[in-house]
Design a protein around this motif. Sequence first.
Motif, PDB file in Angstrom:
ATOM      1  N   ASP A 132       0.874  -1.171   0.000  1.00 41.31           N
ATOM      2  CA  ASP A 132       0.000   0.000   0.000  1.00 41.31           C
ATOM      3  C   ASP A 132       0.914   1.225   0.000  1.00 41.31           C
ATOM      4  N   GLU A 177       0.440   4.263   0.220  1.00 48.92           N
ATOM      5  CA  GLU A 177       0.096   5.358   1.131  1.00 48.92           C
ATOM      6  C   GLU A 177       0.593   5.104   2.550  1.00 48.92           C
ATOM      7  N   THR A 178       0.608   3.847   2.941  1.00 51.19           N
ATOM      8  CA  THR A 178       1.025   3.524   4.312  1.00 51.19           C
ATOM      9  C   THR A 178       2.359   2.795   4.365  1.00 51.19           C
ATOM     10  N   GLY A 179       2.804   2.257   3.234  1.00 52.23           N
ATOM     11  CA  GLY A 179       3.998   1.431   3.228  1.00 52.23           C
ATOM     12  C   GLY A 179       3.743   0.017   3.719  1.00 52.23           C
ATOM     13  N   PRO A 222       6.238  -1.019   7.544  1.00 50.16           N
ATOM     14  CA  PRO A 222       5.507   0.056   6.853  1.00 50.16           C
ATOM     15  C   PRO A 222       6.310   1.358   6.823  1.00 50.16           C
ATOM     16  N   LEU A 223       6.924   1.690   7.967  1.00 49.44           N
ATOM     17  CA  LEU A 223       7.715   2.926   8.025  1.00 49.44           C
ATOM     18  C   LEU A 223       8.818   2.924   6.978  1.00 49.44           C
ATOM     19  N   TRP A 249       7.359   3.060   3.327  1.00 56.48           N
ATOM     20  CA  TRP A 249       6.818   4.393   3.047  1.00 56.48           C
ATOM     21  C   TRP A 249       7.954   5.390   2.838  1.00 56.48           C
ATOM     22  N   ALA A 291      13.480  10.213   6.903  1.00 57.41           N
ATOM     23  CA  ALA A 291      12.305  10.041   7.755  1.00 57.41           C
ATOM     24  C   ALA A 291      12.471   8.848   8.691  1.00 57.41           C
ATOM     25  N   PRO A 305      13.875   7.040  11.688  1.00 57.57           N
ATOM     26  CA  PRO A 305      14.630   7.334  12.901  1.00 57.57           C
ATOM     27  C   PRO A 305      15.876   6.452  12.969  1.00 57.57           C
ATOM     28  N   ALA A 365      15.844   2.696  13.796  1.00 54.10           N
ATOM     29  CA  ALA A 365      15.131   1.768  12.918  1.00 54.10           C
ATOM     30  C   ALA A 365      15.937   1.435  11.678  1.00 54.10           C
ATOM     31  N   ILE A 390      10.537   3.721  17.099  1.00 55.40           N
ATOM     32  CA  ILE A 390      11.141   2.821  16.110  1.00 55.40           C
ATOM     33  C   ILE A 390      10.127   2.336  15.073  1.00 55.40           C
ATOM     34  N   HIS A 391       8.869   2.446  15.369  1.00 55.46           N
ATOM     35  CA  HIS A 391       7.860   1.956  14.427  1.00 55.46           C
ATOM     36  C   HIS A 391       7.332   3.048  13.498  1.00 55.46           C
ATOM     37  N   SER A 435       8.075   7.365  12.472  1.00 54.33           N
ATOM     38  CA  SER A 435       8.597   8.706  12.703  1.00 54.33           C
ATOM     39  C   SER A 435       7.427   9.683  12.740  1.00 54.33           C
ATOM     40  N   TYR A 458       6.121  10.164   9.304  1.00 54.29           N
ATOM     41  CA  TYR A 458       5.299   9.036   8.873  1.00 54.29           C
ATOM     42  C   TYR A 458       3.898   9.141   9.472  1.00 54.29           C
ATOM     43  N   LEU A 495       0.197   9.561   7.857  1.00 51.21           N
ATOM     44  CA  LEU A 495      -0.917   8.650   8.156  1.00 51.21           C
ATOM     45  C   LEU A 495      -2.182   9.414   8.560  1.00 51.21           C
ATOM     46  N   VAL A 544      -3.823  10.009   5.340  1.00 43.65           N
ATOM     47  CA  VAL A 544      -4.269   8.760   4.703  1.00 43.65           C
ATOM     48  C   VAL A 544      -5.454   8.172   5.463  1.00 43.65           C
TER      49      VAL A 544
END
Lengths: 803, 264
Positions: A658, A660-662, A784-785, A788, A797, A799, A802, B241-242, B244, B247, B251, B254
Amino acid sequence: MNVTLPSAVSSGGIGARVRRKEDLRFLSGRGQYTDDLVRPNQLHSWILRSPHAHARINSIDTAAAMAMPGVVAIYTARDIEAAGLGGVPCGWQVTGKGGKVMAEPAHPVLASGKVRHVGDPVAFIVAETRAQARDAAEAVEVGYTSLPALPDLRAATAPGAPSLHDEAPDNICFDWEIGDKAATDAAFARAHKVVRFETTNNRLVPNAMEPRAAIGDYDPNSGEHTLFTTSQNPHVIRLLMGAFVLKVPEHKLRVVAPDVGGGFGSKIYHYAEEALVTWAAAQLKRPVRWTCERSESFLSDAHGRDHVTTAELALDSDGRFLGLRVETLANMGAYLSTFAPAVPTYLSATLLAGVYTTPAIHGQVKAVFTSTVPVDAYRGAGRPETTYLLERLVDVAAREMGMDRLEIRRRNFIQPDQFPYQTPVALQYDSGDYEATLRQALEAADYAGFEARRAEAKGRGMLRGIGVSTYLEACGIAPSKLVGQLGARAGLYEVANIRVHPTGSVTVFTGTHSHGQGHETSFAQLVAEQLGVPIDMVEIVHGDTGKIPFGMGTYGSRSLAVGGSAMVRAMDKIIAKGKKIAAHLMEASVEDIEFADGRFRVAGTDRSKAFAEISMAAYVPHDYPIEELEPGLEETAFYDPKNFTYPGGCHICEVEIDPETGGVEVVKFTACDDVGRVINPMIVEGQIQGGVAQGIGQALIENTVYDGEGQLLTASFNDYAMPRAATVPDFTVLTSTTLCTHNPLGVKGCGEVGAIGSPPAVMNAVVDALRDYGVRHVEMPATPLKIWSIIHGGGDALPQAAE
Amino acid sequence: MYDFQYHKPATIADAVKLLAADPEARPVSGGMTLLPALKHRLNKPTSLIDLSGIAELRGVRREGDAIVIGGMTTHYEVATHPQILAAIPALARMAATIGDTQVRNRGTIGGSLANNDPAADYPAAALALRATIITDRRRIPADEFFLGMFTTALEADELVTGISFPIPEKAGYAKLRNPASRYSMTGVFVAKGPHGVGVGVNGAGPCAFRQAEMEAALSANWSVDAVANVKQSPDDLNSDIHGSAAYRANLVTVMAKRAVADAG
């Protein structure tokens, strides 16, 4: 090659989809796990663990804690040292370049002088209740001087990095190589193209459903110690703990591993807690129990993977592989766990040929100490790392050569007529047909129809990709002589003791251990088939050094290939003895006795004796060749495999992203694996599905993250993402069989193929889905992050933690 | 967990009395947040006041143009209640996505609102629907209730007894789950109700908030396109970590689009 299945499919023998005998007790809550066992007068314990990644211990004051209600004893390194106990041993010694043996720092049962990872055990508190032990742990005062953390490979190998262990000043455990460097350099010198690829194999937390537990017990009358523990290999624990830590001989030490709720490797190793409860029980003359909490297990159980690798592939102008160079940094964590040194070397780099005819390969591995939880084998153990590297590298090479991803594979496949195939990295493959598994998987996955599905998905705003992985692995470990030459400190044979009772029922004592694999069923099928007895007349016993002669346990997809082969050998002896008894009873010559379908027959006549008649005669030897034959019908066999086994196959994954969300969804997954002869297709499918689920987990969501201070950020399920039902699709799981040529069953092993073959298929699909975005590679996990951020060009974007 | 006293009062008045008498006492409804915290020894209350025996806190009823839900109503009950399904189906659909089956059968709407976890689902709905939180002593508009991360306008001994949701003309919800915890990474609840358009956002910031630009855009033109071009600023959003802040900001847009589509 197609294999004709033997006759007994209908009666529950080899090839039948027999329902698992063990599942009734598991599904009805009647399993007996270590934590379910209650010992009279038992004590409870709690481990005080280090909150620091790296620190000097200046002082430990237990006085206040000792005065708290219910506290019976508090032990620290001083007590352990005063008692003369040894450290936790490592089971494998790797010898590196120039004959330099690995650095092997002490691994004390309780941290001595320093702590080296968050979770390192510092004090062992024993009390009347678990809550009292935990309360007292909070009152133990430990004075620390914090030292710089070494939370990852980069930090530990940086110039001037502080040393974690005095024995390894540069934090290098070993620097090892395999293959022919000169030949590889020569191959690169004449290459048409060199493809370079770097990747990290993400660190994973095994997370078996049942957390670890251990209960120590001691009988002061006999001097016998008993350890109940969540282990995949009780005899190995007895050996390691008895001989190296507690200095207790085998006849005074019994290790029982009852029902165990999953292991995936993390329950192979001898852990300090096992030694602590066993030792403390003898000190206190009372049983001492310990059960790990889920959150604690993230800090106390060996992690998996964590390799950083650079690879170069040399190709000729037709896309044929000429040479492969690989350099890997492998994270050992703070201490060497039982099999850790073998994982990136003999279980990983020896697979660098994959299913391809690459003639020259040179692999180098530097193993590194870091201030993290020890890293060891986790489902696949080294083979997923190499498979992922190769299968991503091949896709990258296809793209850079402008070749089709399937064509480049086919052009380099080892062909069926090339077996046995000697690789340039030590292994000799005995059998396989990689085109067969590829072709079958392509058909089942409707590979040809993919572009239409991609176009349809695009209409819905989704990015669809397809990825293929053609792989093999080496399991069924392992020939003892060979692994001894490679540094193993144990043999890797397996043991079966088969006891035929007077009425013809059979108890099988196996040195392997079942912790989810369904051995009680598939082994019973195997025995029922060979002895011709009904499956419900066969009982499989495992997990108790007091019952089973010996054994090396279950890991490396070895139980059937090695343990099952030992059973076949023991049954061969049973049948040979039975023939002598039958010959006596039927007044025929032994050479004329045939055994099939549970009956001993005099060849060419209608005279026969049932298996149970023979067993009864063996135990009631009235009419019996007693002068030349012992009574009874029980045989033991030790089976040492002649080679590894080489399952392999093809996994095909289809994903939709997706944009839009990754978010990445696995929408279709097809596996066609060659695991050799299949004993129980239902169990094989289950094993492969479970492995694929873990492989998808690694590829898409699982990741272990330490911060710069060495604190584990993903220290619970709140932050460590596990695959769930919604993460995995309906699978198509197929098998295509070539037989193993060197074991009596023709079996190869199925426990790890799912976790080995699947991650690159998923990631090749992810990269394919992003083909319009110019993406060359995506590191696991494809969260997803991350996706995306790639799509929207915002690498910044992400961090830091991650990345 | 540490030892604590346990009380199970039968009336709201008794519960409040117990809470008022001991500042270290904690009320427990479903316990879906509190019990794990106790197990991890992150919380050391002197006593727990179990609200499960208080009949006044249960039940769902229609009051004029609003649906009033008792504080001890479980997520499962919200997800399946015929009156909620008929009047505010988006709220029922939201409740059906909270946690897992066990959590939905234990966790309560009052507990979730009082806890005000930034990643909880209900606060976004309460904001978007212009709900009123009813306590043992007053009625607090949602806009004045959620003050910050795990912080609300509740006094220490004040109990959420119910929540009143004005019935909207239409409403919708969409969220992306955190891949590990399955809490909302970012969720958006949109509603067109008697008091105007509301857009509530959870998961993205330290506290659920209303997205004013989106509310204005939807007021002018209730459509997916209306929110598609409204960008949420990443300033002050959560980053971990999941996800930013950038991001999560993405969302918000979206999920707002999807929530509008969900509302129809």
